[in-house]
Design an enzyme around this catalytic site. Sequence first.
Site, PDB file in Angstrom:
ATOM      1  N   ASN A  55       0.777  -1.750  -0.043  1.00  0.00           N
ATOM      2  CA  ASN A  55      -0.078  -0.157   0.643  1.00  0.00           C
ATOM      3  C   ASN A  55       1.293   1.293   0.075  1.00  0.00           C
ATOM      4  O   ASN A  55       0.686   2.021  -0.934  1.00  0.00           O
ATOM      5  CB  ASN A  55      -1.159  -0.018   1.440  1.00  0.00           C
ATOM      6  CG  ASN A  55      -2.240  -0.953   1.172  1.00  0.00           C
ATOM      7  OD1 ASN A  55      -3.018  -0.607   0.401  1.00  0.00           O
ATOM      8  ND2 ASN A  55      -2.046  -2.203   1.216  1.00  0.00           N
ATOM      9  N   HIS A  87      -8.277  -0.817   6.270  1.00  0.00           N
ATOM     10  CA  HIS A  87      -8.289  -2.023   6.567  1.00  0.00           C
ATOM     11  C   HIS A  87      -9.041  -3.151   6.194  1.00  0.00           C
ATOM     12  O   HIS A  87     -10.054  -3.078   5.436  1.00  0.00           O
ATOM     13  CB  HIS A  87      -9.534  -2.059   7.980  1.00  0.00           C
ATOM     14  CG  HIS A  87     -10.298  -3.391   8.759  1.00  0.00           C
ATOM     15  ND1 HIS A  87      -8.952  -4.042   9.721  1.00  0.00           N
ATOM     16  CD2 HIS A  87     -10.872  -4.593   8.611  1.00  0.00           C
ATOM     17  CE1 HIS A  87      -9.454  -4.752  10.030  1.00  0.00           C
ATOM     18  NE2 HIS A  87     -10.592  -4.559   9.754  1.00  0.00           N
ATOM     19  N   MET A 125       1.463  -2.548  12.397  1.00  0.00           N
ATOM     20  CA  MET A 125       0.660  -3.316  13.239  1.00  0.00           C
ATOM     21  C   MET A 125       0.564  -3.272  14.744  1.00  0.00           C
ATOM     22  O   MET A 125       1.074  -3.602  15.772  1.00  0.00           O
ATOM     23  CB  MET A 125       1.414  -4.634  13.011  1.00  0.00           C
ATOM     24  CG  MET A 125       1.299  -5.458  11.684  1.00  0.00           C
ATOM     25  SD  MET A 125      -0.644  -5.478  10.648  1.00  0.00           S
ATOM     26  CE  MET A 125      -1.101  -6.970  11.734  1.00  0.00           C
ATOM     27  N   ARG A 126       0.179  -1.805  15.033  1.00  0.00           N
ATOM     28  CA  ARG A 126       0.927  -1.504  16.555  1.00  0.00           C
ATOM     29  C   ARG A 126      -0.274  -0.745  16.999  1.00  0.00           C
ATOM     30  O   ARG A 126      -0.590   0.304  15.572  1.00  0.00           O
ATOM     31  CB  ARG A 126       1.631  -0.315  16.570  1.00  0.00           C
ATOM     32  CG  ARG A 126       2.756  -1.236  17.289  1.00  0.00           C
ATOM     33  CD  ARG A 126       4.629  -1.029  17.715  1.00  0.00           C
ATOM     34  NE  ARG A 126       5.369  -1.694  17.197  1.00  0.00           N
ATOM     35  CZ  ARG A 126       5.460  -2.336  18.494  1.00  0.00           C
ATOM     36  NH1 ARG A 126       5.228  -2.019  19.678  1.00  0.00           N
ATOM     37  NH2 ARG A 126       6.378  -3.474  18.228  1.00  0.00           N
ATOM     38  N   ASN A 135      -6.535   5.092   7.789  1.00  0.00           N
ATOM     39  CA  ASN A 135      -6.339   3.328   8.085  1.00  0.00           C
ATOM     40  C   ASN A 135      -7.282   2.499   6.981  1.00  0.00           C
ATOM     41  O   ASN A 135      -8.076   3.660   6.754  1.00  0.00           O
ATOM     42  CB  ASN A 135      -6.552   2.842   9.526  1.00  0.00           C
ATOM     43  CG  ASN A 135      -6.191   1.558   9.756  1.00  0.00           C
ATOM     44  OD1 ASN A 135      -4.690   1.363   9.656  1.00  0.00           O
ATOM     45  ND2 ASN A 135      -6.504   0.959  10.554  1.00  0.00           N
TER      46      ASN A 135
HETATM   47  C1  GRF Z   1      -3.717  -4.499   4.061  1.00  0.00           C
HETATM   48  O1  GRF Z   1      -4.673  -5.448   3.790  1.00  0.00           O
HETATM   49  C2  GRF Z   1      -4.185  -3.174   4.792  1.00  0.00           C
HETATM   50  O2  GRF Z   1      -5.738  -3.226   4.567  1.00  0.00           O
HETATM   51  C3  GRF Z   1      -3.884  -3.699   6.530  1.00  0.00           C
HETATM   52  O3  GRF Z   1      -2.282  -3.993   5.766  1.00  0.00           O
HETATM   53  C4  GRF Z   1      -2.126  -5.286   5.213  1.00  0.00           C
HETATM   54  C5  GRF Z   1      -1.103  -4.154   4.753  1.00  0.00           C
HETATM   55  O4  GRF Z   1      -0.518  -4.828   3.779  1.00  0.00           O
HETATM   56  N1  GRF Z   1      -3.876  -2.898   7.431  1.00  0.00           N
HETATM   57  P1  GRF Z   1       1.232  -4.194   2.524  1.00  0.00           P
HETATM   58  O5  GRF Z   1       2.521  -4.266   4.327  1.00  0.00           O
HETATM   59  O6  GRF Z   1       0.558  -2.707   2.351  1.00  0.00           O
HETATM   60  O7  GRF Z   1       1.220  -4.627   1.432  1.00  0.00           O
END
Ligand code: GRF
Length: 198
Positions: free
Chosen positions: A17, A112, A93-94, A110
């Site tokens: 992303n 999701h 992840m925090r 964010n």
């Molecule tokens: C994505 O699926 C996002 O929705 C979630 O974590 C994942 C991150 O993927 N919050 P990346 O690191 O952007 O490949």
Amino acid sequence: MDAKPRLAVFCSGNGSNFEAIAAAVKKNKLRARIACLVCDKPGARAVERAHRYQVPVVLVNPKLFSSRKDYEKFIVRVLRNQGVEVVILAGFMRILTPHFIRAYQGKILNIHPSYLPQFKGAHAIRDAYEAGVRETGVTVHLVTEDVDTGPILAQERVKIRPSDTLASLEKRIHAVEHRLYPAAITAFLKSTPFKKIK
Ligand code: GRF
């Protein structure tokens, strides 16, 4: 310094992303500047991607701080120094504490991988797949103090096909994310007044 809003993108892992956002910025489809990538995991692939896009990396190891508050205080200071106005969470992840959220109130986005409020939590794609539902989705929302519940900025449904494996579903969800997130950030920036940074 130009007047484009300055973003910090937060990642812990893969960073696909981040790359979609960086590519949109590079093509000027997303009129913003990525001031930095903030990452809590030294080996994360996101770091490599940031180097490729020449985005400065702020690697902050939480283990080097005595508390979560100190850790976040440090990050806020770095962001303020860099003139960051908007925080983009992309696979970070925090869970952020109210201290951080208040510092960037209404300016933290964010993404999701579900159609919220369905399938909150860290394993949303797998949870939807295992639940046997026919569709799931992607949501971009503002971050508030309650996890995965802030005001929704953009949402798109993704069908789960009978032939889907978890991997094929993940792939389609990520493809939607890579389109939806830059578009949602663009719309958010247009709707929010930012002071010009000199
Ligand atoms: C994505 O699926 C996002 O929705 C979630 O974590 C994942 C991150 O993927 N919050 P990346 O690191 O952007 O490949």
